[in-house]
Design a protein around this motif. Structure first.
Motif, mmCIF file in Angstrom:
data_model
loop_
_atom_site.group_PDB
_atom_site.id
_atom_site.type_symbol
_atom_site.label_atom_id
_atom_site.label_comp_id
_atom_site.label_asym_id
_atom_site.label_seq_id
_atom_site.Cartn_x
_atom_site.Cartn_y
_atom_site.Cartn_z
ATOM 1 N N LYS A 188 0.833 -1.209 0.000
ATOM 2 C CA LYS A 188 0.000 0.000 0.000
ATOM 3 C C LYS A 188 0.869 1.261 0.000
ATOM 4 O O LYS A 188 0.542 2.238 -0.673
ATOM 5 N N VAL A 189 1.953 1.258 0.756
ATOM 6 C CA VAL A 189 2.865 2.410 0.766
ATOM 7 C C VAL A 189 3.500 2.570 -0.617
ATOM 8 O O VAL A 189 3.599 3.691 -1.133
ATOM 9 N N LEU A 190 3.879 1.467 -1.230
ATOM 10 C CA LEU A 190 4.444 1.526 -2.582
ATOM 11 C C LEU A 190 3.404 2.044 -3.570
ATOM 12 O O LEU A 190 3.700 2.898 -4.407
ATOM 13 N N GLU A 191 2.163 1.569 -3.474
ATOM 14 C CA GLU A 191 1.089 2.060 -4.341
ATOM 15 C C GLU A 191 0.880 3.559 -4.147
ATOM 16 O O GLU A 191 0.632 4.286 -5.116
ATOM 17 N N ALA A 192 0.969 4.029 -2.902
ATOM 18 C CA ALA A 192 0.805 5.458 -2.632
ATOM 19 C C ALA A 192 1.913 6.259 -3.305
ATOM 20 O O ALA A 192 1.660 7.310 -3.906
ATOM 21 N N ALA A 193 3.141 5.769 -3.225
ATOM 22 C CA ALA A 193 4.264 6.455 -3.866
ATOM 23 C C ALA A 193 4.079 6.481 -5.376
ATOM 24 O O ALA A 193 4.267 7.510 -6.026
ATOM 25 N N GLU A 194 3.679 5.345 -5.935
ATOM 26 C CA GLU A 194 3.472 5.258 -7.380
ATOM 27 C C GLU A 194 2.329 6.149 -7.847
ATOM 28 O O GLU A 194 2.357 6.681 -8.950
ATOM 29 N N GLY A 195 1.323 6.340 -6.990
ATOM 30 C CA GLY A 195 0.146 7.122 -7.355
ATOM 31 C C GLY A 195 0.232 8.598 -7.027
ATOM 32 O O GLY A 195 -0.681 9.359 -7.359
ATOM 33 N N CYS A 196 1.304 9.020 -6.380
ATOM 34 C CA CYS A 196 1.448 10.437 -6.027
ATOM 35 C C CYS A 196 1.489 11.266 -7.315
ATOM 36 O O CYS A 196 2.346 11.030 -8.171
ATOM 37 N N PRO A 197 0.594 12.237 -7.467
ATOM 38 C CA PRO A 197 0.525 12.980 -8.725
ATOM 39 C C PRO A 197 1.756 13.840 -9.016
ATOM 40 O O PRO A 197 1.973 14.229 -10.162
ATOM 41 N N VAL A 198 2.561 14.121 -8.000
ATOM 42 C CA VAL A 198 3.762 14.940 -8.222
ATOM 43 C C VAL A 198 5.049 14.207 -7.840
ATOM 44 O O VAL A 198 6.115 14.812 -7.752
ATOM 45 N N GLU A 199 4.943 12.890 -7.612
ATOM 46 C CA GLU A 199 6.093 12.051 -7.267
ATOM 47 C C GLU A 199 6.907 12.621 -6.107
ATOM 48 O O GLU A 199 8.128 12.713 -6.162
ATOM 49 N N ALA A 200 6.213 12.990 -5.032
ATOM 50 C CA ALA A 200 6.863 13.578 -3.868
ATOM 51 C C ALA A 200 7.369 12.536 -2.871
ATOM 52 O O ALA A 200 8.067 12.879 -1.931
ATOM 53 N N ILE A 201 7.015 11.264 -3.079
ATOM 54 C CA ILE A 201 7.343 10.216 -2.112
ATOM 55 C C ILE A 201 8.538 9.405 -2.600
ATOM 56 O O ILE A 201 8.557 8.938 -3.734
ATOM 57 N N THR A 202 9.524 9.253 -1.718
ATOM 58 C CA THR A 202 10.706 8.446 -1.999
ATOM 59 C C THR A 202 10.767 7.317 -0.983
ATOM 60 O O THR A 202 10.555 7.533 0.209
ATOM 61 N N ILE A 203 11.055 6.119 -1.478
ATOM 62 C CA ILE A 203 11.215 4.948 -0.606
ATOM 63 C C ILE A 203 12.599 4.375 -0.856
ATOM 64 O O ILE A 203 12.981 4.137 -2.001
ATOM 65 N N THR A 204 13.353 4.171 0.225
ATOM 66 C CA THR A 204 14.657 3.518 0.143
ATOM 67 C C THR A 204 14.701 2.383 1.157
ATOM 68 O O THR A 204 13.922 2.368 2.118
ATOM 69 N N LEU A 205 15.609 1.440 0.947
ATOM 70 C CA LEU A 205 15.792 0.393 1.946
ATOM 71 C C LEU A 205 16.377 1.040 3.198
ATOM 72 O O LEU A 205 17.301 1.863 3.112
ATOM 73 N N ALA A 206 15.836 0.706 4.347
ATOM 74 C CA ALA A 206 16.270 1.312 5.602
ATOM 75 C C ALA A 206 17.736 1.016 5.880
ATOM 76 O O ALA A 206 18.449 1.853 6.429
ATOM 77 N N HIS A 207 18.186 -0.159 5.504
ATOM 78 C CA HIS A 207 19.581 -0.529 5.725
ATOM 79 C C HIS A 207 20.253 -0.623 4.363
ATOM 80 O O HIS A 207 19.976 -1.538 3.600
ATOM 81 N N GLY A 208 21.069 0.337 4.056
ATOM 82 C CA GLY A 208 21.781 0.332 2.779
ATOM 83 C C GLY A 208 21.392 1.472 1.870
ATOM 84 O O GLY A 208 22.167 1.890 1.033
ATOM 85 N N GLY A 209 20.172 1.969 1.994
ATOM 86 C CA GLY A 209 19.763 3.128 1.228
ATOM 87 C C GLY A 209 19.444 2.897 -0.235
ATOM 88 O O GLY A 209 19.241 3.847 -0.985
ATOM 89 N N GLU A 210 19.362 1.639 -0.670
ATOM 90 C CA GLU A 210 19.035 1.355 -2.067
ATOM 91 C C GLU A 210 17.634 1.877 -2.385
ATOM 92 O O GLU A 210 16.700 1.703 -1.607
ATOM 93 N N VAL A 211 17.505 2.532 -3.532
ATOM 94 C CA VAL A 211 16.235 3.134 -3.920
ATOM 95 C C VAL A 211 15.231 2.060 -4.320
ATOM 96 O O VAL A 211 15.520 1.202 -5.148
#
Length: 77
Positions: free
Chosen positions: A48-71
């Protein structure tokens, strides 16, 4: 998924549409200025968090791995 994610909202880009709150209830909230923020900056990987990021109309959401920082999102071009 098993991973832990670090979720950020770029408040200088966020337009306060609330789509993230509707898509991932409990994952995001709007403050009094109608700016989105994650309810927990670090969370278990969540579709659901990933869907929210994908659906953000202005792409304001960034998700990275908590350990390592991979996008995780947005995908690197």
């Amino acid at each position: 998924m098993g991973d832990r994610w670090h979720v950020e909202v770029d408040r200088s880009v966020c337009i306060g549409s609330g789509m993230c709150v509707l898509t991932a209830p409990g994952g995001f909230a709007l403050d009094t200025a109608r700016q989105s923020h994650p309810t927990a900056p670090e969370t278990d990987a969540n579709e659901k968090v990933l869907e929210a990021a994908e659906g953000c109309p202005v792409e304001a959401i960034t998700i990275t791995l908590a350990h390592g920082g991979e996008v995780v999102f947005p995908p690197e071009e």
